[in-house]
Write a protein that holds these residues in place. Structure first.
Motif, mmCIF file in Angstrom:
data_model
loop_
_atom_site.group_PDB
_atom_site.id
_atom_site.type_symbol
_atom_site.label_atom_id
_atom_site.label_comp_id
_atom_site.label_asym_id
_atom_site.label_seq_id
_atom_site.Cartn_x
_atom_site.Cartn_y
_atom_site.Cartn_z
ATOM 1 N N SER A 1 57.564 39.099 44.006
ATOM 2 C CA SER A 1 56.711 39.421 43.965
ATOM 3 C C SER A 1 56.074 39.627 42.349
ATOM 4 O O SER A 1 54.304 39.781 42.766
ATOM 5 C CB SER A 1 56.593 41.081 43.411
ATOM 6 O OG SER A 1 57.525 41.365 42.379
ATOM 7 N N VAL B 1 53.246 36.551 44.125
ATOM 8 C CA VAL B 1 53.598 37.134 45.888
ATOM 9 C C VAL B 1 52.262 36.723 46.149
ATOM 10 O O VAL B 1 52.143 36.136 47.775
ATOM 11 C CB VAL B 1 53.151 38.000 46.051
ATOM 12 C CG1 VAL B 1 51.877 39.325 45.637
ATOM 13 C CG2 VAL B 1 53.489 38.664 47.388
ATOM 14 N N LYS B 2 50.990 35.625 45.704
ATOM 15 C CA LYS B 2 50.096 35.491 46.538
ATOM 16 C C LYS B 2 49.987 33.984 46.132
ATOM 17 O O LYS B 2 49.441 33.082 47.404
ATOM 18 C CB LYS B 2 49.143 35.925 45.128
ATOM 19 C CG LYS B 2 48.438 37.148 45.192
ATOM 20 C CD LYS B 2 47.280 37.446 44.328
ATOM 21 C CE LYS B 2 47.288 38.975 44.253
ATOM 22 N NZ LYS B 2 46.964 39.372 43.381
ATOM 23 N N TRP C 1 53.855 33.438 49.440
ATOM 24 C CA TRP C 1 54.503 35.314 49.790
ATOM 25 C C TRP C 1 55.762 35.465 50.782
ATOM 26 O O TRP C 1 57.047 35.842 50.617
ATOM 27 C CB TRP C 1 53.800 36.280 51.283
ATOM 28 C CG TRP C 1 53.264 34.289 52.440
ATOM 29 C CD1 TRP C 1 51.709 34.013 52.078
ATOM 30 C CD2 TRP C 1 53.360 34.184 53.053
ATOM 31 N NE1 TRP C 1 52.001 33.244 53.356
ATOM 32 C CE2 TRP C 1 52.539 33.495 54.041
ATOM 33 C CE3 TRP C 1 54.348 35.146 54.190
ATOM 34 C CZ2 TRP C 1 52.592 33.401 55.421
ATOM 35 C CZ3 TRP C 1 54.653 34.726 54.932
ATOM 36 C CH2 TRP C 1 53.997 33.735 55.952
ATOM 37 N N GLY D 1 58.903 36.426 49.340
ATOM 38 C CA GLY D 1 59.410 37.429 49.440
ATOM 39 C C GLY D 1 59.782 38.133 50.362
ATOM 40 O O GLY D 1 60.164 39.472 50.781
ATOM 41 N N LEU D 2 59.512 37.490 51.508
ATOM 42 C CA LEU D 2 59.338 37.978 53.148
ATOM 43 C C LEU D 2 60.416 37.930 53.428
ATOM 44 O O LEU D 2 61.310 39.055 54.583
ATOM 45 C CB LEU D 2 57.784 37.194 53.997
ATOM 46 C CG LEU D 2 58.180 38.188 55.802
ATOM 47 C CD1 LEU D 2 57.503 39.129 55.499
ATOM 48 C CD2 LEU D 2 57.217 36.635 55.863
#
Lengths: 314, 352
Positions: free
Chosen positions: A273, A276-277, A280, A283-284
């Motif tokens: 997180s 996350v940019k 992603w 984290g998914l």
């Protein structure tokens, strides 16, 4: 579940046991079966971890001989690579294969879920049985104690305990154990009340009165009669408690209070997180796996409740 | 005590003053006051037990100053001693406890290790927390109750299966995961909402140049996530409790006497089906002050939950104790109110 279904075969005589009936009802319930399959698949994943993972635990791909880089440029660290054939769920910003980390995290999820639940339900069962059966001042004292623990904001206190522990010994190897112990030590009041309620109901039945009449000891009535007859509730509460404990661990880790030395899905989600940019996908995968496992246990718990609740029986 | 006593004819004793004499919620002022007083008296030992427990948490692990400054090489033992003296931590433990307890009675929670009074710190967070919590609770009740009723009414229909399975997914998603996903999608890719904070830092960034709109704009994402998080269990609860009630004999009796579905559902079933919801909301209010530590942290929301996380990270014991004790106090009061609400809704429960 295998143990439940194999039980009747050991029985003497004919006829169908209550467990067999429950298992038949459970088999009819598609949602519960789906939950069983999810839990089973992730359970196998947790058992086989090293066999099905692509890389060793916490391995920064390409940085040492144990972590070979399968990509075209062997010298480049595999940082933040999107999902591909070599990295099914991509790699995170530390350069670890997300899929392998997920596989290792499965064991922690089961450990936390089952460990914390075993502790919580053991306390809850003991307190529920004793309070419900003996009544009077025993019941009064135990239920006041239950209320006090129930009122405490358990999640916040969990955070405090963990921070104290990891401040005093940053390299604590038993960090996960502490999480298990604390979750277990604080989540028994809810189940204890429910079990007590069930004991209050069951102890009025004729067979309990009858066994008291023929001189059975309190101990015997408690563990030979009351315990087996509250077992169905204990099983259902356990499944739901496992789901809750896994979510609690995820939240604790997310806030940065988790065990820094073990691989958990919660910590993977928390680490991802922060970036996350950029990645992603890191984290998914943990997010989806936590949701899946928790949902699996929830589905199973709901199914078991329908299958085991005597009040819904035909 | 609250008991399962059946709803019977009103006692004709002249000591009883009826507050509300209409059908179900038969409450009597005198017995009500008596009940509240008795319950409150009984709360005192529970509360004392809790304060003792909370107070001992930090003491069990050793000297709070030693723990809070553990590994800090810049602090000498002399300075530690000074800190202890300042916070009164050099006195015997039972005196510390009594002092803390007596200050608690006037809601003085002492000073934070990082300066500033704990009451002030908590006070600053309370508004933000209440804003998020109450809005979230309100929205989720407004959405969840109709969905739950519909699902129960049309059990196993396509829409019911869809709604209740999505509610089940909703109860299983870690709230942090949902929060991050929302920030990424709505905040980053679509750029519709700010990804954190309660308000823009500079005035020129305000939405339409208006503070109120700006705050509302910042409130949207956290509220959405929070609403979804507490919505799902309420949907499942309403659905199952409605189904339970619809199985009862009195519903069959109502149907047999020729009442329409609508009247049965809303006039007879709903009232009883709402009892578990009252419990849920009551428990919810108890934990209200704790805020939503995860949601508030994800969205950088300046509430009590986020404050607690930050202060726990540096082991600021006065703040930790203060927040925990306030929450437990609030939980006790909320439980009392919940019990009273039961008596109001459920005609079978009477206060003696």
């Amino acid at each position: 579940m295998a143990s439940l279904s194999s039980r009747p075969r050991k029985r003497r005589g004919s006829g169908v046991s209550q467990w067999e009936l429950a298992w038949r009802r459970l088999k009819m319930n598609k949602a519960a079966l789906a939950g069983l399959v999810i839990v089973g698949v992730i359970g196998v994943m947790a058992l086989l971890d090293r066999l099905i993972a692509l890389y060793p635990p916490n391995c920064n791909v390409g940085t040492n001989p144990n972590c070979p880089n399968p990509g075209p440029k062997p010298d480049v660290w595999a940082i933040g690579i999107p999902p591909s054939w070599s990295f099914p769920f991509g790699t995170n910003l530390a350069g670890q294969d997300v899929y392998s980390q997920i596989v290792y995290g499965a064991r922690a999820a089961f450990l936390v879920g089952i460990g914390a639940t075993a502790i919580a339900l053991a306390i809850a069962t003991l307190i529920g049985l004793v309070a419900g059966y003996f009544g009077g001042w025993v019941d009064n004292v135990l239920m006041r104690l239950t209320e006090v623990v129930l009122v405490l904001p358990f999640f916040l206190i969990l955070l405090v305990f963990l921070r104290i522990l990891f401040t005093l010994s940053p390299g604590a190897s038993g960090g996960l154990l502490v999480i298990i112990l604390v979750i277990g030590a604080f989540s028994w009041p809810g189940p204890a009340r429910i079990i007590r309620g069930e004991v209050l109901r069951v102890r009025e039945f004729e067979y309990i009165v009858a066994s008291r009449q023929i001189g059975a000891s309190g101990f015997r009535i408690l563990f030979r009669h009351l315990f087996p007859n509250t077992l169905h509730i204990i099983i259902v509460l356990s499944t739901l408690q496992i789901a809750g404990s896994i979510l609690t661990e995820a939240a604790v880790s997310f806030l940065g209070f988790g065990d820094p030395n073990s691989i958990t899905w919660g910590r993977q989600l928390a680490d991802a997180s922060e970036a996350v940019k950029q990645a992603w996908w890191a984290g998914l995968a943990p997010g989806i796996f936590i949701t899946l496992l928790v949902m699996g246990f929830n589905l199973l718990g709901n199914g078991l409740r329908d299958a085991l609740d005597p009040r819904l029986r035909e | 005590m609250l008991g399962g006593r059946r709803y019977g004819p009103a006692p004709s004793d002249s000591r009883w003053f009826w507050v509300r004499n209409s059908e179900p919620g038969v409450l009597c002022l005198v017995s009500l006051v008596k009940y509240v007083v008795r319950r409150s008296l009984y709360l005192i030992p529970v509360f004392l037990g809790i304060t003792l427990l909370v107070f001992s948490i930090e003491r069990l692990a050793g000297d709070p100053v030693q723990i809070a400054t553990f590994g800090n090489t810049h602090i000498t033992e002399e300075q530690r001693q000074k800190i202890r003296q300042y916070y009164g931590l050099d006195k015997p433990v039972y005196l510390q406890y009594l002092h803390w307890l007596s200050e608690l009675l006037v809601l003085n929670l002492g000073d934070s290790f990082s300066g500033g009074s704990v009451s002030n710190l908590v006070g600053q967070g309370i508004l933000a927390t209440l804003e998020l919590q109450l809005l979230g609770l309100f929205l989720s009740l407004v959405i969840a109750i109709p969905i739950g009723i519909y699902s129960a009414k049309r059990r196993y229909s396509v829409l019911d299966v869809t709604l209740s399975s999505s509610a089940l997914v909703g109860t299983s998603i870690p709230i942090s995961f949902m929060g991050i996903a929302f920030i990424l999608i709505f905040g980053y890719y679509l750029n519709l909402f700010p990804s954190g904070g309660a308000q823009s830092t500079i005035q020129s960034q305000y939405l339409y140049g208006n503070v109120f709109l700006d705050q509302l704009w910042h409130l949207t994402l956290p509220t959405l996530v929070y609403t979804f998080a507490i919505l799902a269990p309420i949907v499942l609860l309403v659905r199952s409790s409605m189904l339970e009630v619809l199985r009862q004999d009195y519903i069959l009796a109502a149907r047999a006497s020729g009442l329409g579905d609508r009247a049965i559902l809303y006039k007879h079933a709903l009232r009883n089906a709402l009892i578990p919801i009252v419990t849920y909301v009551g428990l919810y209010f108890g934990g209200l002050l704790a805020g939503a530590p995860v949601t508030e942290t994800v969205f950088n929301w300046p509430g009590v939950g986020a404050l607690f996380v930050v202060k726990t990270n540096v082991l600021d014991f006065p703040v930790i104790q203060g927040v925990v004790v306030l929450i437990t106090l609030m939980t006790l009061v909320a439980n009392l109110v919940t019990d009273l609400t039961y008596a109001y809704i459920d005609p079978r429960i009477r206060i003696d």
